[in-house]
Design a protein around this motif. Sequence first.
Motif, PDB file in Angstrom:
ATOM      1  N   SER A 120     -16.244  28.236  25.159  1.00  0.00           N
ATOM      2  CA  SER A 120     -15.062  27.939  25.973  1.00  0.00           C
ATOM      3  C   SER A 120     -14.993  28.783  27.246  1.00  0.00           C
ATOM      4  O   SER A 120     -14.177  28.523  28.114  1.00  0.00           O
ATOM      5  CB  SER A 120     -13.791  28.148  25.151  1.00  0.00           C
ATOM      6  OG  SER A 120     -13.733  29.486  24.704  1.00  0.00           O
TER       7      SER A 120
ATOM      8  N   LEU B 283     -12.363  38.059  23.038  1.00  0.00           N
ATOM      9  CA  LEU B 283     -12.548  36.609  23.119  1.00  0.00           C
ATOM     10  C   LEU B 283     -11.304  35.853  22.663  1.00  0.00           C
ATOM     11  O   LEU B 283     -11.062  34.736  23.056  1.00  0.00           O
ATOM     12  CB  LEU B 283     -13.737  36.185  22.251  1.00  0.00           C
ATOM     13  CG  LEU B 283     -15.108  36.387  22.891  1.00  0.00           C
ATOM     14  CD1 LEU B 283     -16.189  36.038  21.904  1.00  0.00           C
ATOM     15  CD2 LEU B 283     -15.257  35.543  24.143  1.00  0.00           C
TER      16      LEU B 283
ATOM     17  N   LEU C 230     -18.276  23.107  21.052  1.00  0.00           N
ATOM     18  CA  LEU C 230     -16.895  22.928  20.605  1.00  0.00           C
ATOM     19  C   LEU C 230     -16.709  21.658  19.778  1.00  0.00           C
ATOM     20  O   LEU C 230     -15.619  21.404  19.276  1.00  0.00           O
ATOM     21  CB  LEU C 230     -15.949  22.892  21.822  1.00  0.00           C
ATOM     22  CG  LEU C 230     -15.869  24.182  22.634  1.00  0.00           C
ATOM     23  CD1 LEU C 230     -15.157  23.943  23.952  1.00  0.00           C
ATOM     24  CD2 LEU C 230     -15.166  25.274  21.856  1.00  0.00           C
TER      25      LEU C 230
ATOM     26  N   ARG D 245      -7.139  24.943  31.845  1.00  0.00           N
ATOM     27  CA  ARG D 245      -7.135  24.309  33.158  1.00  0.00           C
ATOM     28  C   ARG D 245      -6.519  22.918  33.087  1.00  0.00           C
ATOM     29  O   ARG D 245      -6.402  22.343  32.020  1.00  0.00           O
ATOM     30  CB  ARG D 245      -8.576  24.148  33.677  1.00  0.00           C
ATOM     31  CG  ARG D 245      -9.340  25.433  33.821  1.00  0.00           C
ATOM     32  CD  ARG D 245      -8.998  26.149  35.116  1.00  0.00           C
ATOM     33  NE  ARG D 245      -9.824  27.347  35.253  1.00  0.00           N
ATOM     34  CZ  ARG D 245      -9.471  28.541  34.797  1.00  0.00           C
ATOM     35  NH1 ARG D 245      -8.320  28.704  34.185  1.00  0.00           N
ATOM     36  NH2 ARG D 245     -10.293  29.573  34.955  1.00  0.00           N
TER      37      ARG D 245
ATOM     38  N   PRO E 159     -10.508  30.953  20.909  1.00  0.00           N
ATOM     39  CA  PRO E 159     -11.449  29.897  21.320  1.00  0.00           C
ATOM     40  C   PRO E 159     -12.851  30.222  20.829  1.00  0.00           C
ATOM     41  O   PRO E 159     -13.217  31.388  20.714  1.00  0.00           O
ATOM     42  CB  PRO E 159     -11.375  29.927  22.847  1.00  0.00           C
ATOM     43  CG  PRO E 159     -10.750  31.217  23.200  1.00  0.00           C
ATOM     44  CD  PRO E 159      -9.902  31.631  22.051  1.00  0.00           C
ATOM     45  N   GLN E 160     -13.647  29.161  20.598  1.00  0.00           N
ATOM     46  CA  GLN E 160     -15.005  29.357  20.123  1.00  0.00           C
ATOM     47  C   GLN E 160     -15.896  29.870  21.252  1.00  0.00           C
ATOM     48  O   GLN E 160     -15.715  29.488  22.382  1.00  0.00           O
ATOM     49  CB  GLN E 160     -15.579  28.038  19.623  1.00  0.00           C
ATOM     50  CG  GLN E 160     -14.831  27.535  18.398  1.00  0.00           C
ATOM     51  CD  GLN E 160     -15.399  26.185  17.968  1.00  0.00           C
ATOM     52  OE1 GLN E 160     -16.595  26.046  17.836  1.00  0.00           O
ATOM     53  NE2 GLN E 160     -14.545  25.211  17.785  1.00  0.00           N
TER      54      GLN E 160
ATOM     55  N   MET F 259     -16.890  18.547  20.883  1.00  0.00           N
ATOM     56  CA  MET F 259     -16.260  17.449  21.617  1.00  0.00           C
ATOM     57  C   MET F 259     -17.275  16.381  21.995  1.00  0.00           C
ATOM     58  O   MET F 259     -16.906  15.250  22.310  1.00  0.00           O
ATOM     59  CB  MET F 259     -15.600  17.972  22.904  1.00  0.00           C
ATOM     60  CG  MET F 259     -14.608  19.090  22.712  1.00  0.00           C
ATOM     61  SD  MET F 259     -13.202  18.632  21.686  1.00  0.00           S
ATOM     62  CE  MET F 259     -12.424  17.367  22.656  1.00  0.00           C
TER      63      MET F 259
ATOM     64  N   PRO G 252      -6.299  17.143  22.888  1.00  0.00           N
ATOM     65  CA  PRO G 252      -7.243  17.294  21.769  1.00  0.00           C
ATOM     66  C   PRO G 252      -8.272  18.405  22.019  1.00  0.00           C
ATOM     67  O   PRO G 252      -8.634  19.140  21.095  1.00  0.00           O
ATOM     68  CB  PRO G 252      -7.938  15.928  21.704  1.00  0.00           C
ATOM     69  CG  PRO G 252      -6.997  14.982  22.328  1.00  0.00           C
ATOM     70  CD  PRO G 252      -6.284  15.757  23.381  1.00  0.00           C
ATOM     71  N   TYR G 253      -8.732  18.553  23.262  1.00  0.00           N
ATOM     72  CA  TYR G 253      -9.703  19.586  23.603  1.00  0.00           C
ATOM     73  C   TYR G 253      -9.100  20.969  23.388  1.00  0.00           C
ATOM     74  O   TYR G 253      -9.715  21.845  22.774  1.00  0.00           O
ATOM     75  CB  TYR G 253     -10.137  19.424  25.061  1.00  0.00           C
ATOM     76  CG  TYR G 253     -11.078  20.502  25.558  1.00  0.00           C
ATOM     77  CD1 TYR G 253     -10.592  21.606  26.270  1.00  0.00           C
ATOM     78  CD2 TYR G 253     -12.444  20.419  25.336  1.00  0.00           C
ATOM     79  CE1 TYR G 253     -11.451  22.593  26.731  1.00  0.00           C
ATOM     80  CE2 TYR G 253     -13.304  21.400  25.801  1.00  0.00           C
ATOM     81  CZ  TYR G 253     -12.800  22.475  26.497  1.00  0.00           C
ATOM     82  OH  TYR G 253     -13.658  23.451  26.952  1.00  0.00           O
TER      83      TYR G 253
ATOM     84  N   MET H  46      -8.223  19.823  31.210  1.00  0.00           N
ATOM     85  CA  MET H  46      -8.345  19.802  29.753  1.00  0.00           C
ATOM     86  C   MET H  46      -7.354  18.817  29.138  1.00  0.00           C
ATOM     87  O   MET H  46      -6.238  18.641  29.635  1.00  0.00           O
ATOM     88  CB  MET H  46      -8.101  21.202  29.201  1.00  0.00           C
ATOM     89  CG  MET H  46      -9.142  22.202  29.656  1.00  0.00           C
ATOM     90  SD  MET H  46      -8.796  23.842  29.037  1.00  0.00           S
ATOM     91  CE  MET H  46     -10.163  24.754  29.761  1.00  0.00           C
ATOM     92  N   THR H  47      -7.762  18.223  28.038  1.00  0.00           N
ATOM     93  CA  THR H  47      -6.885  17.308  27.312  1.00  0.00           C
ATOM     94  C   THR H  47      -6.274  18.035  26.110  1.00  0.00           C
ATOM     95  O   THR H  47      -6.762  19.096  25.708  1.00  0.00           O
ATOM     96  CB  THR H  47      -7.663  16.079  26.808  1.00  0.00           C
ATOM     97  OG1 THR H  47      -8.704  16.533  25.925  1.00  0.00           O
ATOM     98  CG2 THR H  47      -8.300  15.309  27.964  1.00  0.00           C
TER      99      THR H  47
ATOM    100  N   LEU I 183      -7.941  30.686  30.322  1.00  0.00           N
ATOM    101  CA  LEU I 183      -9.040  29.746  30.567  1.00  0.00           C
ATOM    102  C   LEU I 183      -8.566  28.297  30.604  1.00  0.00           C
ATOM    103  O   LEU I 183      -9.332  27.405  30.932  1.00  0.00           O
ATOM    104  CB  LEU I 183     -10.094  29.895  29.461  1.00  0.00           C
ATOM    105  CG  LEU I 183     -10.813  31.240  29.394  1.00  0.00           C
ATOM    106  CD1 LEU I 183     -11.689  31.297  28.165  1.00  0.00           C
ATOM    107  CD2 LEU I 183     -11.632  31.470  30.648  1.00  0.00           C
TER     108      LEU I 183
ATOM    109  N   ASP J 182      -7.569  33.857  24.776  1.00  0.00           N
ATOM    110  CA  ASP J 182      -7.696  33.890  26.229  1.00  0.00           C
ATOM    111  C   ASP J 182      -7.168  32.583  26.812  1.00  0.00           C
ATOM    112  O   ASP J 182      -7.924  31.714  27.231  1.00  0.00           O
ATOM    113  CB  ASP J 182      -9.154  34.131  26.621  1.00  0.00           C
ATOM    114  CG  ASP J 182      -9.276  34.481  28.087  1.00  0.00           C
ATOM    115  OD1 ASP J 182     -10.403  34.657  28.565  1.00  0.00           O
ATOM    116  OD2 ASP J 182      -8.229  34.578  28.766  1.00  0.00           O
TER     117      ASP J 182
ATOM    118  N   MET K 189     -15.237  39.627  31.886  1.00  0.00           N
ATOM    119  CA  MET K 189     -14.966  38.719  30.763  1.00  0.00           C
ATOM    120  C   MET K 189     -15.626  39.242  29.488  1.00  0.00           C
ATOM    121  O   MET K 189     -15.088  39.071  28.398  1.00  0.00           O
ATOM    122  CB  MET K 189     -15.492  37.315  31.068  1.00  0.00           C
ATOM    123  CG  MET K 189     -14.801  36.619  32.204  1.00  0.00           C
ATOM    124  SD  MET K 189     -13.060  36.288  31.890  1.00  0.00           S
ATOM    125  CE  MET K 189     -13.179  34.979  30.702  1.00  0.00           C
TER     126      MET K 189
ATOM    127  N   ASP L 218      -8.644  21.708  19.672  1.00  0.00           N
ATOM    128  CA  ASP L 218      -9.896  22.104  19.017  1.00  0.00           C
ATOM    129  C   ASP L 218     -10.348  23.485  19.452  1.00  0.00           C
ATOM    130  O   ASP L 218     -10.820  24.281  18.642  1.00  0.00           O
ATOM    131  CB  ASP L 218     -11.012  21.094  19.355  1.00  0.00           C
ATOM    132  CG  ASP L 218     -10.923  19.851  18.497  1.00  0.00           C
ATOM    133  OD1 ASP L 218     -11.643  18.881  18.770  1.00  0.00           O
ATOM    134  OD2 ASP L 218     -10.101  19.849  17.558  1.00  0.00           O
ATOM    135  N   SER L 219     -10.217  23.776  20.747  1.00  0.00           N
ATOM    136  CA  SER L 219     -10.728  25.044  21.269  1.00  0.00           C
ATOM    137  C   SER L 219      -9.927  26.228  20.744  1.00  0.00           C
ATOM    138  O   SER L 219     -10.495  27.265  20.404  1.00  0.00           O
ATOM    139  CB  SER L 219     -10.669  25.055  22.800  1.00  0.00           C
ATOM    140  OG  SER L 219     -11.472  24.037  23.342  1.00  0.00           O
TER     141      SER L 219
END
Lengths: 114, 224
Positions: free
Chosen positions: B160, A34, B49, A42, A113-114, B51, A48-49, A45-46, A40, A37, A29, A52-53
């Motif tokens: 993440s 970065l 993140l 799943r 993603p952060q 959240m 909104p998540y 996850m929602t 990652l 990706d 990884m 944001d990610s």
Amino acid sequence: MLLLIAAGLALVIFFGLRTFHAFTRMRMMERMPLSTDVELIRGWMTIPYISDSYRVPAEYLAQACELPPPEKHENLADINQKIAPNQKGYVVECIKDAIKTFQQSHPTPPAGPQ
Amino acid sequence: MIENLSEYFLTWIIAYGSPVLAAIMLVSGIGLPLPASVIVIAAGAFIRLGMVEAPTAIPLAFLAVVAGDSLSYCIGRWLGDRLPEKFTGSDAWISAEDVFYRRGGLAIFLTRSVLSSLAVPTNLIAGSSGYRFRVFLFFDALGEALWFALYGGLGYAFGSQWEVISDFLSDFGGLIAGLAVLFVGGYFAIRWWKGSIKKPQEGKLVGFRAHNKINSQDVTDQEC
């Protein structure tokens, strides 16, 4: 005490192998970029998540995959169960494709993603 | 359909934030086998993140896990008072109490972080052996603070990609626990081989309770 030694040996061997595999995965990884990706993503996850990610608008994701307005605690697996109960992983794959498409047409920051 | 219970926890934390995180920490501290370390790593990532709000999540979760540990300590105390004399008066039990009296602080501290799979048994042993609650609370809070800083900090650093470090830490924790079990088994095997397991002699320390002349009624009333 023989039981303790046997149990200890079994645990060390079992978790030792798993630790090694997890460590090699971590090193892989580190070498991957970065950005973007999407692997990652799943089922827990929602929207909104993920929005944001990956910095992709939630409305874009909902429109791209024709998703109904989600409840606050509704994750991708719950949405999948609602709209495609016979196609496991359909929503996750759709979201991944939508993000890749968005990032191709919006290559400027953020990189991923952060 | 998500198969893993921890995945539901992750969804609820994202959706409802700090109260859910605190509730999970409390229940985990009491003794239910929840994936608390994974949740703390994830919480660190969620804070990164944006959240989850750090100013509310961190203190709430910390207080909740210490409260849960304290409750399982009290459960151990309640159980210890009700164990038959044939157990609590045995040489093995008295030796264990003696060891815990001398090394309990370190055991409590380490089982919050490195050996977290042994945390709840340690809480129960601490309670049932009459280990002083204030001392338990001190080492417990210290260990939990280190646990949050280490695991939560790793989740924050990985963002993440936290699941990768989570898998590694879970397996590494299992490896450490296995080494601890192996060490304990080897230690007793060597002692047996040397034939040097001693019985308590009159006038010497015969366990934590006798050492501190604690009876169960005094402690139960004051500390739990």
